[in-house]
Enzyme design. Structure first.
Site, PDB file in Angstrom:
ATOM      1  N   HIS A 263      -6.690  -5.272  -2.726  1.00  0.00           N
ATOM      2  CA  HIS A 263      -5.540  -5.509  -1.857  1.00  0.00           C
ATOM      3  C   HIS A 263      -5.834  -5.097  -0.414  1.00  0.00           C
ATOM      4  CE1 HIS A 263      -1.272  -6.295  -1.208  1.00  0.00           C
ATOM      5  NE2 HIS A 263      -1.319  -5.285  -0.347  1.00  0.00           N
ATOM      6  N   HIS A 300       3.347   3.123  -0.328  1.00  0.00           N
ATOM      7  CA  HIS A 300       2.826   3.778   0.866  1.00  0.00           C
ATOM      8  C   HIS A 300       3.958   4.433   1.651  1.00  0.00           C
ATOM      9  CE1 HIS A 300       3.635  -0.440   1.949  1.00  0.00           C
ATOM     10  NE2 HIS A 300       3.830  -0.035   3.193  1.00  0.00           N
ATOM     11  N   HIS A 336       7.805   3.630   0.405  1.00  0.00           N
ATOM     12  CA  HIS A 336       8.348   2.471  -0.286  1.00  0.00           C
ATOM     13  C   HIS A 336       7.190   1.730  -0.947  1.00  0.00           C
ATOM     14  CE1 HIS A 336       7.058   0.255   3.306  1.00  0.00           C
ATOM     15  NE2 HIS A 336       7.073  -0.816   2.551  1.00  0.00           N
TER      16      HIS A 336
END
Length: 386
Positions: A263, A300, A336
């Site tokens: 990612h 994160h 979040h």
């Protein structure tokens, strides 16, 4: 955008005599930023651009703050903003700080009865619904779904819409908006690893030149006030210009995504920058191709930035129950991440069709009354596992 553009008629050298067919002088104007240190253009007018007949009214359009200090993750239902006929009246500021304002608008009619000039901020207008023509004193640009229109501060403009069904996501920036510096060489040219290049930038190509005297209403925004000023000559009286300071368009569909085996962090999606916030474009792309990759983003912490996501179209893989036209705000100071089940759902997926615009600010955003009206009130609880 640091590249040169020339349109219309200009003299061989700046600050020299440039005469009309009747022998009188065209009027030269330096149109610059950051004093005399930033990007600028030299503009040539039929008439002196300083002729103001009357200042009619002055009134405030400052947003009304509902939450000056916010720590709640919010989901705003952007399509609940009601359409309005007038372009300026349709603009609703939903989030703001001293560097920028985030605005939703659903104008039904073209801006024809007056001209508009924002002296406070550059305007980045994202076209979610609608098509038409941005008309400015430095030339016109056709636009359609997915276009970013970058209008530098001080540009006098009107905007024509083809239909009544228009939805705009607007970022007003009190700091100049540039292309990301890590994608530019020291000359200003976009580098080979940039997700777009100068060929993707659409510059003004159609210059309207009106040789007209009369009364022309220009609504000028300064320090969140509108001044209604009556000009003695048509604002679009430019016969030519050259330089680096002008409006342009860039389509989100021309952003070429950067992908990897695992990612990739949000900066790979960066499209524009200021020294106070960045703008990113999330576009259809291949997912990570490591055999054990988790395509969904990891949790994160937003320690230094408020994160705003405007959802445009497609399937938003990391979120549950998100619709086009909605805005999520994830405030600085709290973490979040993907909604429950999203990480597992993403495993094995090979691509995404999502389309979204992200704004990350370095100063906290205040929530306005217009913004709070759009909140569903429960988004911050959507990460709870049941």
């Amino acid at each position: 955008m640091p590249f040169y553009h020339k349109l219309g008629k200009i003299p061989p050298k700046r600050h020299t005599q440039f005469r009309k067919p009747d022998g009188s002088l065209y009027s030269e104007q330096l149109f610059g930023t950051i004093g005399f240190d930033g990007m600028y253009s030299n503009i040539y007018h039929e008439y002196r651009p300083t002729q103001v007949k009357e200042i009619k009214k002055q009134y405030s359009v400052a947003p009304k703050i509902a939450r000056a200090n916010n720590m709640e993750s919010l989901r705003l239902k952007g399509f609940d903003v009601k359409p309005e006929k007038d372009y300026l009246n349709s603009r609703k500021t939903v989030l703001t700080n001293s560097d920028c304002s985030i605005i939703l608008a659903a104008p039904q009619e073209s801006l024809k009865d007056y001209f508009y000039k924002n002296t406070d901020a550059d305007e980045l207008i994202f076209i979610h619904k609608g098509s038409g023509k941005l008309r400015t004193f430095l030339g016109n640009i056709d636009f359609k779904y997915g276009d970013y229109l970058l209008v530098p501060r001080g540009i006098i403009y009107q905007i024509d819409f083809d239909t009544e069904d228009n939805r705009l996501f607007i970022v007003e920036s009190r700091r100049p908006i540039y292309t990301p510096k890590r994608y530019r060489n020291w000359f200003g040219q976009l580098l080979e690893h940039s997700p777009y290049c100068e060929r993707d930038i659409r510059k003004p190509q159609e210059l309207e030149t009106h040789d007209e005297k009369g009364e022309f209403l220009v609504k000028v925004k300064k320090h969140d006030d509108i001044f209604e000023m009556v000009y003695a000559t048509h604002p679009f009286d430019v016969v030519g210009y050259d330089g680096y300071n002008f409006p342009y368009a860039f389509s989100i569909h021309d952003f070429e995504p950067i992908t990897g085996r695992i990612h990739q962090p949000p900066p790979v999606h960066q499209t524009f920058e200021t020294d106070a916030f960045v703008v990113c474009s999330f576009v259809p792309r291949l997912y990570d191709y490591h055999p054990d990759s988790i395509p969904a983003p990891y949790n994160h912490s937003n320690i230094d930035s408020d994160e705003v996501l405007y959802y445009v179209d497609g399937d938003f893989m990391s979120r549950n129950d998100i619709e086009a036209g909605q805005i999520t705000l994830h405030p600085a100071g709290i973490p979040h991440g993907p909604h429950p089940g999203a990480a597992e759902r993403s495993i094995g997926k090979t691509e995404t069709e999502e389309l979204a615009v992200m704004v990350d600010t370095f100063k906290p955003l205040q929530v306005t009354e217009d913004g709070l009206k759009l909140s569903d009130g429960t988004y911050y609880q959507s990460w709870l596992e049941h």
